[in-house]
Design a protein around this motif. Structure first.
Motif, mmCIF file in Angstrom:
data_model
loop_
_atom_site.group_PDB
_atom_site.id
_atom_site.type_symbol
_atom_site.label_atom_id
_atom_site.label_comp_id
_atom_site.label_asym_id
_atom_site.label_seq_id
_atom_site.Cartn_x
_atom_site.Cartn_y
_atom_site.Cartn_z
ATOM 1 N N LEU A 153 0.637 8.615 33.874
ATOM 2 C CA LEU A 153 0.389 9.905 33.219
ATOM 3 C C LEU A 153 -0.297 9.712 31.866
ATOM 4 O O LEU A 153 -1.145 10.521 31.470
ATOM 5 C CB LEU A 153 1.696 10.661 33.035
ATOM 6 C CG LEU A 153 2.274 11.287 34.292
ATOM 7 C CD1 LEU A 153 3.646 11.895 33.983
ATOM 8 C CD2 LEU A 153 1.351 12.342 34.831
ATOM 9 N N GLY A 154 0.071 8.647 31.153
ATOM 10 C CA GLY A 154 -0.558 8.375 29.866
ATOM 11 C C GLY A 154 -2.036 8.083 29.997
ATOM 12 O O GLY A 154 -2.867 8.644 29.266
ATOM 13 N N VAL A 155 -2.389 7.228 30.928
ATOM 14 C CA VAL A 155 -3.805 6.929 31.147
ATOM 15 C C VAL A 155 -4.518 8.171 31.667
ATOM 16 O O VAL A 155 -5.668 8.437 31.297
ATOM 17 C CB VAL A 155 -3.956 5.727 32.114
ATOM 18 C CG1 VAL A 155 -5.409 5.520 32.501
ATOM 19 C CG2 VAL A 155 -3.399 4.472 31.474
ATOM 20 N N GLY A 156 -3.828 8.962 32.496
ATOM 21 C CA GLY A 156 -4.416 10.219 32.961
ATOM 22 C C GLY A 156 -4.720 11.171 31.820
ATOM 23 O O GLY A 156 -5.760 11.823 31.809
ATOM 24 N N GLY A 157 -3.821 11.261 30.844
ATOM 25 C CA GLY A 157 -4.067 12.104 29.672
ATOM 26 C C GLY A 157 -5.259 11.628 28.859
ATOM 27 O O GLY A 157 -6.057 12.439 28.363
ATOM 28 N N MET A 158 -5.395 10.318 28.728
ATOM 29 C CA MET A 158 -6.538 9.781 27.986
ATOM 30 C C MET A 158 -7.851 10.002 28.741
ATOM 31 O O MET A 158 -8.882 10.282 28.129
ATOM 32 C CB MET A 158 -6.314 8.300 27.709
ATOM 33 C CG MET A 158 -5.191 8.050 26.736
ATOM 34 S SD MET A 158 -4.989 6.304 26.451
ATOM 35 C CE MET A 158 -3.220 6.203 26.334
ATOM 36 N N SER A 164 -4.676 15.894 23.960
ATOM 37 C CA SER A 164 -4.626 15.105 25.194
ATOM 38 C C SER A 164 -4.466 13.620 24.896
ATOM 39 O O SER A 164 -3.722 12.917 25.585
ATOM 40 C CB SER A 164 -5.890 15.319 26.021
ATOM 41 O OG SER A 164 -5.982 16.636 26.458
ATOM 42 N N LEU A 165 -5.142 13.134 23.864
ATOM 43 C CA LEU A 165 -4.997 11.731 23.475
ATOM 44 C C LEU A 165 -3.590 11.431 22.972
ATOM 45 O O LEU A 165 -3.009 10.391 23.313
ATOM 46 C CB LEU A 165 -6.025 11.365 22.409
ATOM 47 C CG LEU A 165 -7.440 11.146 22.894
ATOM 48 C CD1 LEU A 165 -8.374 10.945 21.712
ATOM 49 C CD2 LEU A 165 -7.509 9.959 23.836
ATOM 50 N N LEU A 166 -3.037 12.330 22.182
ATOM 51 C CA LEU A 166 -1.679 12.108 21.670
ATOM 52 C C LEU A 166 -0.638 12.133 22.781
ATOM 53 O O LEU A 166 0.236 11.264 22.838
ATOM 54 C CB LEU A 166 -1.336 13.149 20.606
ATOM 55 C CG LEU A 166 -1.982 12.951 19.252
ATOM 56 C CD1 LEU A 166 -1.687 14.134 18.343
ATOM 57 C CD2 LEU A 166 -1.492 11.670 18.620
ATOM 58 N N VAL A 167 -0.740 13.099 23.666
ATOM 59 C CA VAL A 167 0.216 13.190 24.776
ATOM 60 C C VAL A 167 0.069 11.981 25.696
ATOM 61 O O VAL A 167 1.063 11.364 26.105
ATOM 62 C CB VAL A 167 0.040 14.515 25.542
ATOM 63 C CG1 VAL A 167 0.817 14.509 26.837
ATOM 64 C CG2 VAL A 167 0.461 15.682 24.675
ATOM 65 N N GLY A 168 -1.159 11.611 26.002
ATOM 66 C CA GLY A 168 -1.397 10.452 26.853
ATOM 67 C C GLY A 168 -0.890 9.161 26.241
ATOM 68 O O GLY A 168 -0.280 8.329 26.916
ATOM 69 N N SER A 169 -1.118 8.996 24.951
ATOM 70 C CA SER A 169 -0.653 7.764 24.303
ATOM 71 C C SER A 169 0.868 7.728 24.180
ATOM 72 O O SER A 169 1.474 6.656 24.266
ATOM 73 C CB SER A 169 -1.311 7.596 22.930
ATOM 74 O OG SER A 169 -0.983 8.673 22.088
ATOM 75 N N MET A 170 1.499 8.883 24.038
ATOM 76 C CA MET A 170 2.967 8.904 24.008
ATOM 77 C C MET A 170 3.549 8.525 25.370
ATOM 78 O O MET A 170 4.508 7.750 25.448
ATOM 79 C CB MET A 170 3.485 10.274 23.571
ATOM 80 C CG MET A 170 3.263 10.583 22.112
ATOM 81 S SD MET A 170 3.987 9.356 21.001
ATOM 82 C CE MET A 170 5.709 9.559 21.364
#
Length: 110
Positions: A46-51, A12-18
């Motif tokens: 979406l990135g902040v949502g993933g984080m 989730s952190l990797l996807v959010g940061s990408m």
């Protein structure tokens, strides 16, 4: 903590940061205001949502139970980002802001 939880948090952190990186690059590279508006409102949200989801998973399994702080942050983010982008676009249309030739649609000229 179990390995699969740590892997899910890391994913989730990797996807959010990408997504956040793509949004930041879009904000930097796109030529005019209306194109730049899409970077932060779409992919960075979406990135902040993933984080936030990664934080929710981590603290739910690491603490005493489901962490509601992250749910409230995500709810606030997903409600306010589209509304603020809409307001910015309407204000730019009222000001007849300069647009790039690649931008399609000029509603103020109709």
């Amino acid at each position: 903590m179990a390995f699969w939880i740590e892997a899910l948090v890391a994913l989730s952190l990797l996807v959010g940061s990408m997504f956040a990186l793509v949004g930041a690059i879009g904000l930097y590279r796109l030529p005019d205001f209306f194109m730049r508006l899409h970077g932060p409102t779409k992919s960075t949200t979406l990135g902040v949502g993933g984080m936030v989801i990664a934080s929710l998973i981590y603290f739910s399994f690491h603490g005493e139970g489901v962490s509601l702080h992250e749910l409230l942050i995500a709810l606030f983010l997903f409600i306010t980002a589209p509304v603020s982008a809409h307001m910015l676009a309407k204000a730019a249309m009222q000001q007849k802001l300069h647009i790039d030739a690649k931008t399609r649609g000029k509603p103020w000229e109709q």
